[in-house]
Design an enzyme around this catalytic site. Structure first.
Site, PDB file in Angstrom:
ATOM      1  N   ASP A   1       0.811  -1.210   0.000  1.00 15.47           N
ATOM      2  CA  ASP A   1       0.000   0.000   0.000  1.00 15.47           C
ATOM      3  C   ASP A   1       0.853   1.272   0.000  1.00 15.47           C
ATOM      4  O   ASP A   1       1.947   1.297   0.571  1.00 15.47           O
ATOM      5  CB  ASP A   1      -0.867  -0.019   1.276  1.00 15.47           C
ATOM      6  CG  ASP A   1      -1.864   1.119   1.323  1.00 15.47           C
ATOM      7  OD1 ASP A   1      -2.775   1.119   0.476  1.00 15.47           O
ATOM      8  OD2 ASP A   1      -1.738   2.006   2.197  1.00 15.47           O
TER       9      ASP A   1
ATOM     10  N   GLU B   1       1.408  -0.274  -4.907  1.00 12.77           N
ATOM     11  CA  GLU B   1       0.443   0.717  -5.365  1.00 12.77           C
ATOM     12  C   GLU B   1       1.124   2.079  -5.438  1.00 12.77           C
ATOM     13  O   GLU B   1       1.395   2.701  -4.407  1.00 12.77           O
ATOM     14  CB  GLU B   1      -0.735   0.803  -4.387  1.00 12.77           C
ATOM     15  CG  GLU B   1      -1.740   1.850  -4.806  1.00 12.77           C
ATOM     16  CD  GLU B   1      -2.391   2.612  -3.655  1.00 12.77           C
ATOM     17  OE1 GLU B   1      -3.466   3.161  -3.860  1.00 12.77           O
ATOM     18  OE2 GLU B   1      -1.798   2.673  -2.554  1.00 12.77           O
TER      19      GLU B   1
HETATM   20  C1  ABC Z   1     -11.523   7.635   4.038  1.00 15.82           C
HETATM   21  C2  ABC Z   1     -12.963   7.639   3.559  1.00 15.82           C
HETATM   22  C3  ABC Z   1     -13.110   8.459   2.289  1.00 15.82           C
HETATM   23  C4  ABC Z   1     -12.584   9.854   2.547  1.00 15.82           C
HETATM   24  C5  ABC Z   1     -11.125   9.767   3.034  1.00 15.82           C
HETATM   25  C6  ABC Z   1     -10.595  11.133   3.378  1.00 15.82           C
HETATM   26  O1  ABC Z   1     -11.078   8.941   4.204  1.00 15.82           O
HETATM   27  O2  ABC Z   1     -13.363   6.290   3.288  1.00 15.82           O
HETATM   28  O3  ABC Z   1     -14.475   8.515   1.925  1.00 15.82           O
HETATM   29  O4  ABC Z   1     -12.623  10.579   1.325  1.00 15.82           O
HETATM   30  C7  ABC Z   1      -7.874   3.851   3.412  1.00 15.82           C
HETATM   31  C8  ABC Z   1      -9.353   3.478   3.316  1.00 15.82           C
HETATM   32  C9  ABC Z   1     -10.172   4.653   2.801  1.00 15.82           C
HETATM   33  C10 ABC Z   1      -9.931   5.897   3.659  1.00 15.82           C
HETATM   34  C11 ABC Z   1      -8.411   6.180   3.644  1.00 15.82           C
HETATM   35  C12 ABC Z   1      -8.060   7.396   4.480  1.00 15.82           C
HETATM   36  O5  ABC Z   1      -7.727   5.038   4.174  1.00 15.82           O
HETATM   37  O6  ABC Z   1      -9.464   2.386   2.425  1.00 15.82           O
HETATM   38  O7  ABC Z   1     -11.550   4.313   2.840  1.00 15.82           O
HETATM   39  O8  ABC Z   1     -10.669   6.962   3.106  1.00 15.82           O
HETATM   40  O9  ABC Z   1      -8.421   7.212   5.797  1.00 15.82           O
HETATM   41  C13 ABC Z   1      -4.358   3.319  -0.612  1.00 15.82           C
HETATM   42  C14 ABC Z   1      -5.403   2.214  -0.419  1.00 15.82           C
HETATM   43  C15 ABC Z   1      -6.626   2.826   0.213  1.00 15.82           C
HETATM   44  C16 ABC Z   1      -6.279   3.228   1.635  1.00 15.82           C
HETATM   45  C17 ABC Z   1      -4.991   3.934   1.712  1.00 15.82           C
HETATM   46  C18 ABC Z   1      -4.570   4.408   3.021  1.00 15.82           C
HETATM   47  C19 ABC Z   1      -4.105   3.980   0.674  1.00 15.82           C
HETATM   48  O10 ABC Z   1      -5.618   1.542  -1.611  1.00 15.82           O
HETATM   49  O11 ABC Z   1      -7.739   1.962   0.242  1.00 15.82           O
HETATM   50  O12 ABC Z   1      -7.367   4.093   2.113  1.00 15.82           O
HETATM   51  O13 ABC Z   1      -3.981   3.256   3.662  1.00 15.82           O
HETATM   52  C20 ABC Z   1      -3.947   8.420  -2.563  1.00 15.82           C
HETATM   53  C21 ABC Z   1      -2.777   7.530  -2.168  1.00 15.82           C
HETATM   54  C22 ABC Z   1      -3.089   6.050  -2.340  1.00 15.82           C
HETATM   55  C23 ABC Z   1      -4.387   5.693  -1.600  1.00 15.82           C
HETATM   56  C24 ABC Z   1      -5.485   6.585  -2.175  1.00 15.82           C
HETATM   57  C25 ABC Z   1      -6.835   6.321  -1.523  1.00 15.82           C
HETATM   58  O14 ABC Z   1      -5.150   7.956  -1.965  1.00 15.82           O
HETATM   59  O15 ABC Z   1      -1.641   7.880  -2.933  1.00 15.82           O
HETATM   60  O16 ABC Z   1      -2.021   5.310  -1.799  1.00 15.82           O
HETATM   61  N1  ABC Z   1      -4.724   4.258  -1.704  1.00 15.82           N
HETATM   62  C26 ABC Z   1      -4.206  11.523  -6.864  1.00 15.82           C
HETATM   63  C27 ABC Z   1      -2.900  11.275  -6.172  1.00 15.82           C
HETATM   64  C28 ABC Z   1      -2.907   9.882  -5.539  1.00 15.82           C
HETATM   65  C29 ABC Z   1      -4.068   9.776  -4.567  1.00 15.82           C
HETATM   66  C30 ABC Z   1      -5.355  10.050  -5.304  1.00 15.82           C
HETATM   67  C31 ABC Z   1      -6.513  10.022  -4.314  1.00 15.82           C
HETATM   68  O17 ABC Z   1      -5.285  11.335  -5.955  1.00 15.82           O
HETATM   69  O18 ABC Z   1      -1.847  11.393  -7.089  1.00 15.82           O
HETATM   70  O19 ABC Z   1      -1.696   9.651  -4.849  1.00 15.82           O
HETATM   71  O20 ABC Z   1      -4.089   8.455  -3.984  1.00 15.82           O
HETATM   72  O21 ABC Z   1      -7.693   9.969  -4.995  1.00 15.82           O
HETATM   73  C32 ABC Z   1      -4.905  10.710 -12.097  1.00 15.82           C
HETATM   74  C33 ABC Z   1      -3.508  11.032 -11.622  1.00 15.82           C
HETATM   75  C34 ABC Z   1      -3.343  10.510 -10.194  1.00 15.82           C
HETATM   76  C35 ABC Z   1      -4.414  11.136  -9.298  1.00 15.82           C
HETATM   77  C36 ABC Z   1      -5.770  10.797  -9.885  1.00 15.82           C
HETATM   78  C37 ABC Z   1      -6.909  11.354  -9.013  1.00 15.82           C
HETATM   79  O22 ABC Z   1      -5.869  11.281 -11.208  1.00 15.82           O
HETATM   80  O23 ABC Z   1      -2.571  10.415 -12.490  1.00 15.82           O
HETATM   81  O24 ABC Z   1      -2.057  10.812  -9.703  1.00 15.82           O
HETATM   82  O25 ABC Z   1      -4.316  10.585  -7.963  1.00 15.82           O
HETATM   83  O26 ABC Z   1      -5.091  11.211 -13.387  1.00 15.82           O
END
Ligand code: ABC
Ligand code: CA
Length: 475
Positions: free
Chosen positions: A203, A227
């Protein structure tokens, strides 16, 4: 299991809390932000459902003890909010249950992949009010970067500020410190041994400095697929110097935009694949169109033909195919947490259209891996576009040719010609259309070229002479 062996597998992604309950219920309601009762025992009882689709491995959501109780974002049913890395999350079962799951998979010749988080822990409260004494073993603020919210435009901020938000804060570990690194190395070594883990999904990889990873992977001694949530293909080659296995997010975006919209053309997909191939080792990447963080494909379009094309396309792409639970039932949840529906409400229907499609396409892939020279003939053979126009593309990977379109169910079909030099077929070769149940035979022309009817649904072609023993089309 080594990376080379993982490249021959196909993975079914499970959110343990949402896959199967110990009581086997198919009617229990699931409140989307609460624990819904899925367990390792429930999962053991439904391995036929997964193996019946042709998958050879399962990836389960994080296993360690998480923060307890409710938060503004619900409970820690997903597993990403660790509180104690030395204990298991008891909602999913006991240590023995997890050992039993691992053994049950191995008895079937299948493999276990576990989701691992090293970037952060979890706390129910704001970033400046964390009670560090609750966190094990990193139990004081000295183990963590000071709280700050991430600015995604700044790589240093991505590495040192905190994921999550100010309601559920994710204390960000000083992974650059040698004592934290050695604690994680010993921990993962023990975890892998105790539960006979074959692979890791890792992760938040881009939130940890790159040079943390080689030592961690070496200590684990097994394949890791990380990831790095980024759609930019240009960064993957460099990342692969540190971690060879990564989720193929660039392909995810291209496939999604192309197949969810009948007015998109194939250009971005075809060009994107060529670009990525030139920059990264695509055989080591994991390919997917859904996961627990992204809107499901069916929330973008309910069109069944488009879903079939997107699924078949990914299962036959370079790399390790990964299917997220519920995709095979055409689940349609949108943004987090709505894409985390309980699978049991489907009744584990093995007759559904997409379950059947996945089973057939995996059978093609598994057959070609077993029957041919798996390394050079399929795994390392980089799929290439042997034909494309604005709404259809034919991809060849070894012996397999897939023809995909984004016409959608309402689109009218037409015929395309794949030229002889591109198919690899001999003149007059008989080729079988293995998808869709009709098993039509098409005969190549004198030069090995092929006329194929493109319609709304995907077409997968396989040489008749190589089908023996595959179980496909009754052979
Ligand atoms: C909770 C709630 C959500 C609320 C959030 C603030 O809090 O459920 O409703 O919005 C875990 C849980 C989630 C939880 C989070 C935070 O923790 O599963 O339910 O959300 O408490 C991993 C996992 C994911 C996990 C975590 C944390 C990490 O798969 O399930 O979440 O352990 C970032 C991270 C990535 C992470 C993801 C959710 O967020 O980098 O590791 N996933 C851009 C950024 C990305 C970013 C993304 C977020 O936005 O570059 O780094 O990911 O949406 C493309 C670009 C990308 C861009 C996208 C949007 O567009 O190329 O770079 O991503 O074109
Ligand atoms: Ca970090």
């Amino acid at each position: 299991l080594s990376g080379a062996e993982w490249q021959k597998q196909s993975i079914y992604q499970i959110l343990t809390d949402r896959f199967a309950r110990t009581d086997g219920s198919t009617t229990e309601q699931c409140a989307i932000t609460s624990y819904c009762g899925g367990t390792y025992k429930g999962l053991i009882n439904h391995l036929d459902y997964i193996q019946g689709m042709g998958f050879t491995a399962v990836w389960i959501s994080p296993i360690v003890k998480n923060l307890e109780g409710d938060t503004p974002h619900g409970t820690a049913y997903h597993g990403y909010w660790a509180q104690d890395i030395y204990s298991l999350n008891e909602n999913f079962g006991t240590e023995q249950d997890l050992i039993d799951l691992s053994a049950a998979l191995h008895a079937r010749g299948m493999y276990l992949m576990v989701d691992i988080v090293t970037n952060h822990m979890g706390y129910n409260g704001c970033g400046d009010c964390v009670d560090y004494s609750l966190l094990k073993p990193f139990d004081n603020s000295g183990y963590y970067h000071p709280f700050c919210e991430i600015n995604y435009d700044d790589d240093n901020s991505v590495r040192t500020c905190w994921e999550g938000d100010n309601q559920v804060s994710l204390p960000d570990l000083k992974t650059e410190d040698s004592n934290i690194r050695s604690t994680f190395s010993e921990w993962i070594q023990d975890l892998v041994a105790k539960y006979s883990i074959d692979g890791m999904r890792i992760d938040s990889v881009k939130h940890v400095e790159k040079d943390f990873w080689p030592g961690f992977l070496e200590a684990a001694g097994i394949y890791g697929i990380g990831e790095v949530l980024d759609g930019n293909p240009a960064i993957y080659g460099d990342w692969q110097q540190y971690m060879q296995g990564l989720m193929n997010y660039p392909l995810f975006y291209w496939v999604q935009e192309t197949f969810s919209n009948p007015s998109a053309t194939m250009d971005n997909l075809v060009n994107g694949i060529n670009t990525l191939k030139g920059q990264a080792d695509t055989a080591a990447l994991g390919v997917f169109i859904e996961n627990h963080d992204q809107k499901r494909f069916a929330s973008l379009t309910g069109d069944m033909s488009l879903a079939k094309n997107a699924i078949a396309f990914t299962l036959l792409s370079d790399g390790i195919p990964i299917l997220y639970q519920g995709q095979e039932q055409h689940f349609s949840g949108g943004d987090t947490p709505n894409q985390r529906e309980a699978l049991w409400t489907s009744g584990y229907n093995t007759e559904s259209e997409l379950y059947q499609l996945v089973a057939t396409v995996n059978q093609v892939r598994n057959h070609t891996l077993a029957a041919r020279n798996a390394e050079s003939g399929y795994v390392k053979y980089q799929a290439w576009s042997v034909y494309s126009d604005s709404h259809s593309v034919a991809m060849r990977k070894g012996d397999v040719i897939g023809v995909f379109s984004n016409l959608g169910s309402g689109g009218s079909g037409y015929q395309i010609t794949i030229s002889g030099g591109n198919t690899g077929y001999a003149g007059g070769e008989e080729v079988v259309q293995v998808l869709g149940g009709d098993c039509n035979v098409v005969t190549a022309d004198g030069a090995g070229g092929l006329n194929v009817d493109v319609g709304p649904d995907p077409v997968v072609l396989y040489k008749a002479s190589a089908l023996e023993g595959s179980g496909l089309c009754g052979r």
